[in-house]
Scaffold this motif. Structure first.
Motif, PDB file in Angstrom:
ATOM      1  N   GLN A  54       0.831  -1.203   0.000  1.00  0.00           N
ATOM      2  CA  GLN A  54       0.000   0.000   0.000  1.00  0.00           C
ATOM      3  C   GLN A  54       0.869   1.258   0.000  1.00  0.00           C
ATOM      4  O   GLN A  54       0.555   2.249  -0.669  1.00  0.00           O
ATOM      5  N   LEU A  55       1.975   1.232   0.760  1.00  0.00           N
ATOM      6  CA  LEU A  55       2.892   2.368   0.767  1.00  0.00           C
ATOM      7  C   LEU A  55       3.522   2.559  -0.615  1.00  0.00           C
ATOM      8  O   LEU A  55       3.650   3.702  -1.089  1.00  0.00           O
ATOM      9  N   ALA A  56       3.896   1.465  -1.260  1.00  0.00           N
ATOM     10  CA  ALA A  56       4.466   1.555  -2.600  1.00  0.00           C
ATOM     11  C   ALA A  56       3.487   2.223  -3.557  1.00  0.00           C
ATOM     12  O   ALA A  56       3.866   3.067  -4.371  1.00  0.00           O
ATOM     13  N   GLU A  57       2.227   1.867  -3.447  1.00  0.00           N
ATOM     14  CA  GLU A  57       1.205   2.500  -4.283  1.00  0.00           C
ATOM     15  C   GLU A  57       1.088   3.989  -3.953  1.00  0.00           C
ATOM     16  O   GLU A  57       1.040   4.828  -4.863  1.00  0.00           O
ATOM     17  N   GLU A  58       1.060   4.307  -2.679  1.00  0.00           N
ATOM     18  CA  GLU A  58       0.941   5.716  -2.253  1.00  0.00           C
ATOM     19  C   GLU A  58       2.113   6.553  -2.751  1.00  0.00           C
ATOM     20  O   GLU A  58       1.942   7.716  -3.151  1.00  0.00           O
ATOM     21  N   LEU A  59       3.314   5.964  -2.764  1.00  0.00           N
ATOM     22  CA  LEU A  59       4.509   6.701  -3.152  1.00  0.00           C
ATOM     23  C   LEU A  59       4.659   6.830  -4.666  1.00  0.00           C
ATOM     24  O   LEU A  59       5.475   7.619  -5.134  1.00  0.00           O
ATOM     25  N   GLY A  60       3.904   6.060  -5.420  1.00  0.00           N
ATOM     26  CA  GLY A  60       3.929   6.210  -6.866  1.00  0.00           C
ATOM     27  C   GLY A  60       4.706   5.167  -7.641  1.00  0.00           C
ATOM     28  O   GLY A  60       4.960   5.354  -8.844  1.00  0.00           O
ATOM     29  N   PHE A  61       5.093   4.067  -7.004  1.00  0.00           N
ATOM     30  CA  PHE A  61       5.720   2.982  -7.758  1.00  0.00           C
ATOM     31  C   PHE A  61       4.689   2.405  -8.732  1.00  0.00           C
ATOM     32  O   PHE A  61       3.500   2.318  -8.423  1.00  0.00           O
ATOM     33  N   ALA A  62       5.155   2.006  -9.906  1.00  0.00           N
ATOM     34  CA  ALA A  62       4.236   1.616 -10.971  1.00  0.00           C
ATOM     35  C   ALA A  62       3.662   0.218 -10.790  1.00  0.00           C
ATOM     36  O   ALA A  62       2.539  -0.046 -11.237  1.00  0.00           O
ATOM     37  N   ALA A  63       4.416  -0.688 -10.169  1.00  0.00           N
ATOM     38  CA  ALA A  63       3.990  -2.088 -10.103  1.00  0.00           C
ATOM     39  C   ALA A  63       4.667  -2.786  -8.949  1.00  0.00           C
ATOM     40  O   ALA A  63       5.738  -2.369  -8.481  1.00  0.00           O
ATOM     41  N   VAL A  64       4.037  -3.863  -8.478  1.00  0.00           N
ATOM     42  CA  VAL A  64       4.695  -4.827  -7.601  1.00  0.00           C
ATOM     43  C   VAL A  64       4.671  -6.178  -8.307  1.00  0.00           C
ATOM     44  O   VAL A  64       3.721  -6.502  -9.018  1.00  0.00           O
ATOM     45  N   TRP A  65       5.738  -6.960  -8.088  1.00  0.00           N
ATOM     46  CA  TRP A  65       5.933  -8.210  -8.816  1.00  0.00           C
ATOM     47  C   TRP A  65       6.074  -9.376  -7.845  1.00  0.00           C
ATOM     48  O   TRP A  65       6.911  -9.336  -6.942  1.00  0.00           O
ATOM     49  N   LEU A  66       5.266 -10.400  -8.025  1.00  0.00           N
ATOM     50  CA  LEU A  66       5.303 -11.614  -7.224  1.00  0.00           C
ATOM     51  C   LEU A  66       6.041 -12.696  -7.992  1.00  0.00           C
ATOM     52  O   LEU A  66       6.177 -12.628  -9.210  1.00  0.00           O
TER      53      LEU A  66
END
Length: 322
Positions: A54-66
């Protein structure tokens, strides 16, 4: 010759994630899950794992990868995010709104493609088109006999699984291969948001360059020295143009250990570097200049606390790339 990124034709229209993460005009930055440091052990704690996404989304990172890691393999030394990627995609879809959700990558020979197609289309629908699906032939030979699969024939299994995945995205498909007979009487639901899953081929996946250029919706490749990487990207896009196809994106992972000194020079670590944030920005600019469209940062070997590291990257890097 490699076409300058600024003049490259637009990528094809697919789902929301594909459009937001990949553009010929820019490089975006994502993160590999789990978003934490665990340098000395194969199993992460998964502490605050949802909050960090959620923090990554808030900070503006484009994607998370599993990642798709069925077994904890001692020789591999990394259990990934522990949770099954498709179950975890559902959890992440429910606690995020805009960030792209990627799998890098599902090992096709170890799963029936019907189950992959059903799970992936479900995640794509539940996240409103935020799925990016990396596909791979597998690189951990210990897992294959555990599932009565042949490691040596994984390239052929990969191709047949890919063909099945493409077929079942159609309405009442007709297709026959080793994975089953689709006679037109059945329909797999739900369908992907854009009518087709974005499938990103990982490495070579035991295929030749022409097959990868023609069949994938993008290419995931490991980091290499810039001149070598530029030649490979040049070759990949030459194959795409020779086939008369619309340009396709390139992405790569990068392990980082972000130094306290913003100017610290890059020192190699496993598939990445220890470096200051200004040198990270320089590295990403070089990647953008040779045609890389997305870099997924992996913090497994990062020595600094995770949340401050994310904020430093967001403050000093993301505005230039996302």
């Amino acid at each position: 010759m490699l076409m300058p990124v600024s003049s490259a034709p637009a990528f094809r229209s697919m789902n929301a994630a594909y459009h937001s993460v990949f553009s010929p005009q820019r490089l975006s930055v994502g993160l590999v899950v789990p978003i934490q440091s665990y340098p000395d052990q194969p199993v992460p704690s998964m502490e605050d794992h949802l909050e960090r996404v959620q923090l990554a989304e808030e900070l503006g990172f484009a994607a998370v990868w599993l990642r798709d890691v069925p077994f904890s393999v001692p020789a591999f030394g990394d259990a990934g995010q522990l949770f099954d990627p498709f179950v975890y995609l559902g959890a992440l879809a429910s606690v995020t709104r805009t960030i792209a959700l990627g799998v890098a990558s599902v090992v096709l020979p170890l799963r029936h493609p019907l189950h992959v197609a059903k799970a992936a289309a479900s995640a794509d629908q539940l996240s409103n088109g935020r799925l990016l699906l990396g596909i791979a032939s597998g690189d951990r030979p210990e897992e294959f006999p555990a599932m009565s699969r042949s490691f040596e024939s994984r390239g052929e299994q990969f191709r047949e699984s890919y063909e099945y995945l493409r077929a079942v995205a159609q309405t009442r498909p007709r297709h026959t291969n080793a994975y089953g007979n689709l006679d037109g009487s059945l329909d797999l639901l739900p369908k992907p948001v854009a009518g087709q899953l974005p499938l990103l081929v990982t490495g070579s996946s035991q295929q030749n360059p022409n097959w990868i250029a023609r069949n994938g919706d993008g290419w995931m490749t490991y980091p290499r020295p810039s001149a070598h990487q530029a030649r490979l990207i040049d070759d990949y896009r030459d194959e795409i143009r020779a086939a008369g196809l619309v340009d396709k994106p390139v992405m790569e992972p990068l392990y980082i250990d972000l130094a306290r000194d913003a100017e610290e020079s890059a020192t190699p670590i496993h598939l990445g570097y220890r470096m200051g944030v200004n040198r990270l920005r320089d590295y990403l600019e070089t990647r953008r200049s040779i045609g890389v469209n997305h870099v997924a940062l992996n913090l497994r070997f990062n020595r600094a606390d995770t949340e401050p590291t994310l904020r430093r990257v967001a403050d000093h890097v993301l505005s230039d790339f996302c």
